[in-house]
Design a protein around this motif. Sequence first.
Motif, PDB file in Angstrom:
ATOM      1  N   TRP A 549       2.136   5.411  -7.419  1.00  0.00           N
ATOM      2  CA  TRP A 549       1.574   4.290  -6.643  1.00  0.00           C
ATOM      3  C   TRP A 549       1.662   4.649  -5.169  1.00  0.00           C
ATOM      4  O   TRP A 549       2.742   4.649  -4.567  1.00  0.00           O
ATOM      5  CB  TRP A 549       2.347   3.008  -6.926  1.00  0.00           C
ATOM      6  N   VAL A 550       0.539   4.988  -4.565  1.00  0.00           N
ATOM      7  CA  VAL A 550       0.496   5.363  -3.150  1.00  0.00           C
ATOM      8  C   VAL A 550      -0.673   4.659  -2.473  1.00  0.00           C
ATOM      9  O   VAL A 550      -1.778   4.601  -3.035  1.00  0.00           O
ATOM     10  CB  VAL A 550       0.325   6.894  -2.952  1.00  0.00           C
ATOM     11  N   ARG A 551      -0.456   4.126  -1.276  1.00  0.00           N
ATOM     12  CA  ARG A 551      -1.530   3.531  -0.489  1.00  0.00           C
ATOM     13  C   ARG A 551      -1.491   4.136   0.913  1.00  0.00           C
ATOM     14  O   ARG A 551      -0.435   4.227   1.534  1.00  0.00           O
ATOM     15  CB  ARG A 551      -1.370   2.012  -0.391  1.00  0.00           C
ATOM     16  N   GLN A 552      -2.654   4.540   1.400  1.00  0.00           N
ATOM     17  CA  GLN A 552      -2.780   5.108   2.740  1.00  0.00           C
ATOM     18  C   GLN A 552      -3.460   4.085   3.644  1.00  0.00           C
ATOM     19  O   GLN A 552      -4.555   3.607   3.343  1.00  0.00           O
ATOM     20  CB  GLN A 552      -3.606   6.394   2.699  1.00  0.00           C
ATOM     21  N   ILE A 553      -2.813   3.724   4.738  1.00  0.00           N
ATOM     22  CA  ILE A 553      -3.387   2.809   5.736  1.00  0.00           C
ATOM     23  C   ILE A 553      -3.560   3.604   7.022  1.00  0.00           C
ATOM     24  O   ILE A 553      -2.597   4.138   7.572  1.00  0.00           O
ATOM     25  CB  ILE A 553      -2.477   1.590   5.954  1.00  0.00           C
ATOM     26  N   ASP A 554      -4.779   3.688   7.503  1.00  0.00           N
ATOM     27  CA  ASP A 554      -5.077   4.532   8.659  1.00  0.00           C
ATOM     28  C   ASP A 554      -5.165   3.766   9.974  1.00  0.00           C
ATOM     29  O   ASP A 554      -5.483   4.353  11.005  1.00  0.00           O
ATOM     30  CB  ASP A 554      -6.387   5.289   8.430  1.00  0.00           C
TER      31      ASP A 554
END
Length: 714
Positions: A549-554
């Motif tokens: 479970w990984v989320r990238q917020i830029d």
Amino acid sequence: MAERSFAKEVKKLKMGAGETFRGEGILAVTKALLENGVGYVGGYQGSPISHLMDVLADAQEILGELGVHFEASANEATATAMLAASVHYPIRGAVTFKSTVGTNVASDALANLASGGVTGGALIIVGEDYGEGSSIMQERTHAFAMKSQVWLLDPRPNLPSIVKAVGDGFELSEASNTPVMLQMRIRSCHVYGQFTASNNRPPSMTVSEALENPRRDLTRIVLPPATYLHEEEKLTRRWPAAERFILERGINERFGDPASRIGIILQGGMYNTLIRALNRLGLASIYGDTQIDMLCLNAVYPLVEGQILDFCEGKDAVLIVEEGQPNFIEQAIGHMLYKAGARVTLQGKGMLPMGGEYNGQVLVDALGLFLETHAPELLPVAKQAVNEPATPIPDISAKLPSRPPGFCTGCPERPIFAATKLVQEELGPHHISSDIGCHLFSIMPPFDIGATTMGYGLGPASAAALRNKDPKGKRSISFVGDGGFWHNGLTSSIGNAVFNKNDGVIVIVDNFYSSATGGQDILSSRADNPTKTTQNPIIDAVKGMGVNWVRQIDRTYDVTLMRDTMKEALASDTEGPKVIIASSECMLNKQRREKPLLARAAKDGKRVVKPRFGVDEDICTGDHACMRLSGCPSLSVKDTGDPLRDDPVASIDQSCVGCGNCGEVADAAVLCPSFWQAELVSNPTRGESRLARFAQRIITRLQARREARRIVFQ
């Protein structure tokens, strides 16, 4: 990009014999390394030694010309292990890092290096971060030197002494086959002065030559039964060799009158402050001339027993000036005197504070008490020797507000913790583990987030034991910066969480640099680096470690997205850790990079747009949610002067960098419409100029009309 460039200063490193070198202590250390034929240099940045790494990075061309290998190490353990090149080969190597957090990390490699010993000179330059200005726990390098039995130099804080200590350190290491630590205190790193330069010297053997002619000495490999022989060698050969070198080279210095019936034994790094204190008491000139006998220990470990006993012989009392606790030097000297049956009175802790920084006033008070007790006849002379009696420095600490560290204006980490605070307001308080780095400032108001910090890259690891047996219960939240992630967090925190199926939420604060240490590039930096491999995505490393479970917020300034993603992570049914990578460029580094470019563009007549934010005083209710969830230094309060309004309104000053965070957090919290955004345009187009003049005329007319109505009503 680093905090500052030393591109101009490093040109001085090419100076030859007889020339006068002027600069800071860190530049002097670099020049001394080159003059002493260093073959390779490594290290990890950290205050107060960060600038030494920056100097070395900017001097790579000069290092290359001499055949010196340089690299920025992944962490302090990596740096210390790098000194293995000096174990079998007669190559001088040096590494640098912050102490004591750095020596904590490096202690495993240090112990192994010290056990087998070295052939070439091995120098460890540690930035001693002790005292009121420290950013870490209050411990000393001295303990690590004693533990592993490596020698510790603490030179007087002036450039000639520092430069000499580098050469002495290499030779002491070679003479005793032992690594040597060179302690650089905060003042030593930044002291400015001059010394007479010598010619740079290429290494007698380069690392390339060592590779072509491999050597192997079984007796230096840390493996039984050699480990017992290493211990025996330390005590029977290396230690005596070190003592002989210290005496023969005159590493420790004696000042004043040897016939004095009182004496002072001090650490070399305390010399300047002690002389100033004696000067204030009228017992020393500004040049250090004094009648009090002093033994200045530039080598604080090992202590040479014969030298100590010789100094104390015939004296009534001796004061030990040793900053920090435990009082290792005082204990060792007391033991020597006891064994020898000496009758001298030994003073130290008690007259001096047990711990804390020994500043000028502390030493004035302690010296006054010591003299009053053991040589009162000197005090009246001291008072007559100066135009006016010494006056104590006023203690204003109780009158001044504390100044805890905080985030910079426009910092992209503020919205991350604003989102965390909003999540807790909705879901209740959670256990939150912090980590070393800028993000640790979240423990301060207005966020008040975080319960623990156990070490660099260990934020998630410090939450490992806090697991809920109820799968529907609360989860821990932990933070780790991108610098800490690459330092050791990838394995110690992320890998550990994956292996143990920890279900906590881990937020990786990715600001593109190792920001807290000065903005150095790291593996995931977005910048192109001519000598390093950058742009290695954190998300790839996390997935490669097994996180599902990984989320990238830029864009971390999107507080609503940050909040919702964190809530999603806390509610997810996916097994294992939930990792959020929150990425936005460090604003301080961004401004360092963009400001010169924008200024140049504006000067060249190009169109440049700068955002500016403000608050509409007529709309602002004085709720101040923007401040409770931001804390930006550019955001404050303003009295409108309206007697019908009890609360001051929000106000944004000129230090604003236009990140928009204040409006974002207000929107996420209470849907605040009082913030407005404007654009400052340099070198506008003709159409923009005409439109601006037209708008200004309309505004002027409306303002005049409103003023006329106000007069009529009055």
